[in-house]
Enzyme design. Structure first.
Site, PDB file in Angstrom:
ATOM      1  N   ARG A  16     -30.161   1.023 -29.692  1.00 61.89           N
ATOM      2  CA  ARG A  16     -30.426   0.473 -31.029  1.00 61.89           C
ATOM      3  C   ARG A  16     -29.779  -0.903 -31.238  1.00 61.89           C
ATOM      4  NH1 ARG A  16     -28.544   6.079 -33.716  1.00 61.89           N
ATOM      5  NH2 ARG A  16     -27.610   6.251 -31.651  1.00 61.89           N
ATOM      6  N   GLN A  74     -21.012   8.717 -15.184  1.00 59.39           N
ATOM      7  CA  GLN A  74     -22.140   9.574 -15.572  1.00 59.39           C
ATOM      8  C   GLN A  74     -23.400   8.864 -15.080  1.00 59.39           C
ATOM      9  OE1 GLN A  74     -23.240   9.638 -19.700  1.00 59.39           O
ATOM     10  NE2 GLN A  74     -24.013  11.743 -19.618  1.00 59.39           N
ATOM     11  N   GLU A 156     -27.468  18.338 -35.167  1.00 56.11           N
ATOM     12  CA  GLU A 156     -27.865  16.932 -35.093  1.00 56.11           C
ATOM     13  C   GLU A 156     -28.994  16.662 -36.080  1.00 56.11           C
ATOM     14  OE1 GLU A 156     -26.268  14.423 -33.222  1.00 56.11           O
ATOM     15  OE2 GLU A 156     -24.936  16.144 -33.313  1.00 56.11           O
ATOM     16  N   LYS A 353      -8.711 -35.254 -24.016  1.00 57.82           N
ATOM     17  CA  LYS A 353      -8.981 -34.246 -22.993  1.00 57.82           C
ATOM     18  C   LYS A 353      -7.937 -34.320 -21.896  1.00 57.82           C
ATOM     19  CE  LYS A 353     -10.610 -34.309 -19.156  1.00 57.82           C
ATOM     20  NZ  LYS A 353     -11.287 -34.631 -17.888  1.00 57.82           N
ATOM     21  N   ASN A 379       1.340 -46.869 -29.503  1.00 56.44           N
ATOM     22  CA  ASN A 379       0.274 -47.017 -30.483  1.00 56.44           C
ATOM     23  C   ASN A 379      -1.044 -47.278 -29.760  1.00 56.44           C
ATOM     24  OD1 ASN A 379      -0.318 -47.553 -33.550  1.00 56.44           O
ATOM     25  ND2 ASN A 379      -1.480 -49.049 -32.357  1.00 56.44           N
ATOM     26  N   SER A 407      -6.747 -52.774 -30.473  1.00 56.75           N
ATOM     27  CA  SER A 407      -8.014 -52.095 -30.777  1.00 56.75           C
ATOM     28  C   SER A 407      -9.090 -52.438 -29.765  1.00 56.75           C
ATOM     29  CB  SER A 407      -8.492 -52.515 -32.165  1.00 56.75           C
ATOM     30  OG  SER A 407      -7.571 -52.052 -33.122  1.00 56.75           O
TER      31      SER A 407
HETATM   32  C1  UD1 Z   1     -23.009  11.531 -31.869  1.00 51.43           C
HETATM   33  C2  UD1 Z   1     -22.903  13.023 -32.226  1.00 51.43           C
HETATM   34  C3  UD1 Z   1     -23.105  13.190 -33.732  1.00 51.43           C
HETATM   35  C4  UD1 Z   1     -22.078  12.367 -34.463  1.00 51.43           C
HETATM   36  C5  UD1 Z   1     -22.102  10.900 -34.032  1.00 51.43           C
HETATM   37  C6  UD1 Z   1     -20.932  10.169 -34.627  1.00 51.43           C
HETATM   38  C7  UD1 Z   1     -23.730  14.335 -30.329  1.00 51.43           C
HETATM   39  C8  UD1 Z   1     -24.871  15.110 -29.766  1.00 51.43           C
HETATM   40  N1  UD1 Z   1     -23.915  13.759 -31.503  1.00 51.43           N
HETATM   41  O1  UD1 Z   1     -24.327  11.100 -32.189  1.00 51.43           O
HETATM   42  O2  UD1 Z   1     -22.977  14.564 -34.092  1.00 51.43           O
HETATM   43  O3  UD1 Z   1     -22.288  12.481 -35.873  1.00 51.43           O
HETATM   44  O4  UD1 Z   1     -22.017  10.797 -32.604  1.00 51.43           O
HETATM   45  O5  UD1 Z   1     -20.950   8.801 -34.325  1.00 51.43           O
HETATM   46  O6  UD1 Z   1     -22.679  14.285 -29.724  1.00 51.43           O
HETATM   47  N2  UD1 Z   1     -22.695   8.739 -24.513  1.00 51.43           N
HETATM   48  C9  UD1 Z   1     -22.484   8.841 -23.159  1.00 51.43           C
HETATM   49  N3  UD1 Z   1     -23.411   9.457 -22.390  1.00 51.43           N
HETATM   50  C10 UD1 Z   1     -24.542  10.009 -22.914  1.00 51.43           C
HETATM   51  C11 UD1 Z   1     -24.749   9.887 -24.313  1.00 51.43           C
HETATM   52  C12 UD1 Z   1     -23.818   9.264 -25.090  1.00 51.43           C
HETATM   53  O7  UD1 Z   1     -21.465   8.374 -22.647  1.00 51.43           O
HETATM   54  O8  UD1 Z   1     -25.325  10.568 -22.139  1.00 51.43           O
HETATM   55  C13 UD1 Z   1     -21.680   8.047 -25.329  1.00 51.43           C
HETATM   56  C14 UD1 Z   1     -22.223   6.786 -25.950  1.00 51.43           C
HETATM   57  O9  UD1 Z   1     -21.974   5.681 -25.105  1.00 51.43           O
HETATM   58  C15 UD1 Z   1     -21.436   6.698 -27.250  1.00 51.43           C
HETATM   59  C16 UD1 Z   1     -21.112   8.139 -27.587  1.00 51.43           C
HETATM   60  O10 UD1 Z   1     -21.303   8.879 -26.394  1.00 51.43           O
HETATM   61  O11 UD1 Z   1     -20.214   5.998 -27.079  1.00 51.43           O
HETATM   62  C17 UD1 Z   1     -22.000   8.699 -28.698  1.00 51.43           C
HETATM   63  O12 UD1 Z   1     -23.342   8.638 -28.285  1.00 51.43           O
HETATM   64  P1  UD1 Z   1     -24.526   8.279 -29.275  1.00 51.43           P
HETATM   65  O13 UD1 Z   1     -25.800   8.325 -28.527  1.00 51.43           O
HETATM   66  O14 UD1 Z   1     -24.217   7.070 -30.022  1.00 51.43           O
HETATM   67  O15 UD1 Z   1     -24.483   9.567 -30.246  1.00 51.43           O
HETATM   68  P2  UD1 Z   1     -24.952   9.658 -31.741  1.00 51.43           P
HETATM   69  O16 UD1 Z   1     -26.411   9.785 -31.798  1.00 51.43           O
HETATM   70  O17 UD1 Z   1     -24.340   8.593 -32.550  1.00 51.43           O
HETATM   71 CA    CA Z   2     -23.085   6.715 -32.044  1.00 48.59          CA
END
Ligand code: UD1
Ligand code: CA
Length: 460
Positions: A16, A74, A156, A353, A379, A407
């Site tokens: 996003r 991951q 969610e 510089k 100066n 100057s």
């Molecule tokens: C998540 C929570 C939601 C909460 C919200 C708060 C879950 C399923 N949902 O949603 O309940 O209200 O955060 O901000 O947990 N990430 C990974 N690997 C992945 C997916 C995500 O490392 O496979 C990391 C992202 O980089 C991020 C964090 O986890 O830093 C949260 O992921 P994001 O996709 O933003 O979750 P939300 O939809 O915001």
């Molecule tokens: Ca988030």
């Protein structure tokens, strides 16, 4: 005392954000977003910090190469639950509590995390989730409780019923887990949900099913746990961090005329009784001394400014040192590796510089001084230019103490002007000038008798 480890989730791309850069690398007050949760984790005294990376993992690792961080990978972003599973190996021999943070929740305070950990331990919970109430809970996981108020599960947004969507209490995305429970629970989560992801949030319902204790701690200020998912939220978090930076400085005796229009990065230090006018940007590792005046429209980055210094409006200073009681600007440009001495005056439309200027010297108007070493009480007349570049190489200029450069002088480098010398205005200096000389290097003026009826040039 139980041991504490922290896992920070930072593998997601952050779709996003609509960016070619990983979300956690976007800047907030001059520091990448991930810096903030890492810092909060350090305040808790966590013995181990595991950062889960995936998208642009090399860039993330390079940006945060601190030795107290262990990285886990991951491979595919299959959800927050899967992300935590990737940290399993890094925590294989760990026994104790695991604090779970997200790389995209930067405003969280170390003090709140400490409260969460203490509460989790006092309650002897298997999992404690940090929650908050939001005016607009859209996009967040909702906290579902039973009639006794006990937390049942987290739903969610995309899986929530219309009734559940009305719940205003949401999951912050921050938790404290008993590590043994965490990894056992993760073994039983599935991806049968609207997003086909492994949700970390399912561990709450699992705790309930297995008769383990799940609890929550509510954060009163929803801003502290806001998640950054798009550029609108990025700007909001940036504003919040900058506000905190300025308020901290004001409480330490710095005058900020208009906090809404003054921009200081996280690491900037400012001494007391210094006043900062609006539309000023102080960035990077910049330090300003006491009792300085920074007028409006200045940009100062990676620089050290002494005390009692005046930087007049619209000056740009980068990678340089300005010493006590100097005056710079208006409209001066101090470029990297310059050292402006005590009580020096650099005036309007002067570009400097890689140049050092000694005590009490002046370059008050319209000059270019590059690769130059200037002594004290020199100066530099208006319009003086060091010709430091021959098209291939840069050459140095030396101007010794007490010299007076008339100057509109051109100093063709390499060249040295001896101590106490005087250069006549309009000179082009191509050879060294010995000390105490009077040097004039310009075409000699001729005054001829005008012929009667001679038409001046340009008039017919
Ligand atoms: C998540 C929570 C939601 C909460 C919200 C708060 C879950 C399923 N949902 O949603 O309940 O209200 O955060 O901000 O947990 N990430 C990974 N690997 C992945 C997916 C995500 O490392 O496979 C990391 C992202 O980089 C991020 C964090 O986890 O830093 C949260 O992921 P994001 O996709 O933003 O979750 P939300 O939809 O915001
Ligand atoms: Ca988030």
């Amino acid at each position: 005392m139980r041991k504490l480890a922290t896992v920070v989730l930072a593998a997601g791309q952050g779709k996003r954000m609509k960016s070619s850069k990983a979300k956690v690398l976007h800047l907030l007050a001059g520091r990448p977003m991930l810096h903030y949760p890492l810092n909060a984790a350090r305040e808790t005294g966590s013995q181990k910090i595991v950062v889960v990376t995936g998208y642009q993992q090399e860039q993330v690792r390079k940006t945060f190469s601190d030795t107290d961080i262990v990285y886990a990978l991951q491979n595919r972003q299959l959800g927050t639950g899967d992300a935590v599973m990737s940290a399993r190996e890094a925590l294989a021999d760990f026994n104790g509590d695991t604090l779970l943070l997200c790389g995209d929740i930067p405003l969280i305070k170390g003090s709140t995390l400490k409260k969460l950990i203490n509460f989790h331990r006092e309650e002897e919970n298997s999992v404690t989730v940090l929650t908050t109430r939001k005016n607009n809970p859209a996009g967040y996981g909702r906290i579902v409780r039973d009639e006794k108020g006990t937390i049942q599960k987290i739903v969610e947004e995309k899986d929530a019923s219309p009734q559940e969507k009305k719940i205003s209490e949401v999951n912050s995305g921050i938790y404290c887990f008993d590590s043994t429970f965490l990894f056992k629970a993760l073994d039983s989560i599935s991806h049968h949900n609207a997003q086909n992801e492994y949700y970390l949030t399912d561990t709450i319902a699992i705790a309930r099913e297995q008769k383990n204790k799940a609890g929550f701690l509510l954060v009163p200020d929803e801003t502290e746990v806001m998640g950054i998912n798009n550029r609108i939220e990025l700007a909001r978090a940036d504003g919040e961090i900058r506000k905190q930076i300025l308020e901290r400085l004001m409480l330490r005796g710095v005058t900020i005329i208009d906090p809404q229009n003054t921009y200081l990065d996280l690491d900037v230090q400012v001494g007391k009784d210094t006043a900062i006018y609006p539309h000023t940007f102080l960035t990077g590792n910049t330090k300003i001394g006491e009792d300085c005046l920074i007028e409006s429209g200045c940009q100062i980055s990676e620089s050290k400014i002494g005390s009692h210094v005046t930087i007049r409006c619209n000056s740009v200073i980068n990678g340089s040192v300005i010493r006590d009681r100097a005056t710079i600007g208006p409209f001066a440009h101090i470029r990297p590796a310059s050292d402006i001495g005590e009580e020096v005056r650099v005036g309007n439309f002067v570009e400097v510089k890689k140049t050092s200027i000694g005590k009490k010297s002046k370059a008050a108007h319209l000059s270019y001084l590059g690769d130059t070493t200037i002594g004290s009480e020199v100066n530099i007349g208006a319009g003086t230019i060091t010709c430091n570049y021959d098209g291939v190489k840069k050459h140095p200029t030396v101007i010794e103490d007490n010299a007076f450069i008339g100057s509109n002088t051109e100093l063709v480098a390499p060249v040295k002007i001896g101590q106490g010398s005087l250069i006549g205005a309009g000179s082009t200096i191509t050879r060294d000038v010995p000390p105490d000389s009077l040097t004039v290097g310009r075409a000699k003026q001729v005054n001829l008798k005008k012929k009667p009826n001679l038409t001046p040039p340009g008039k017919s």
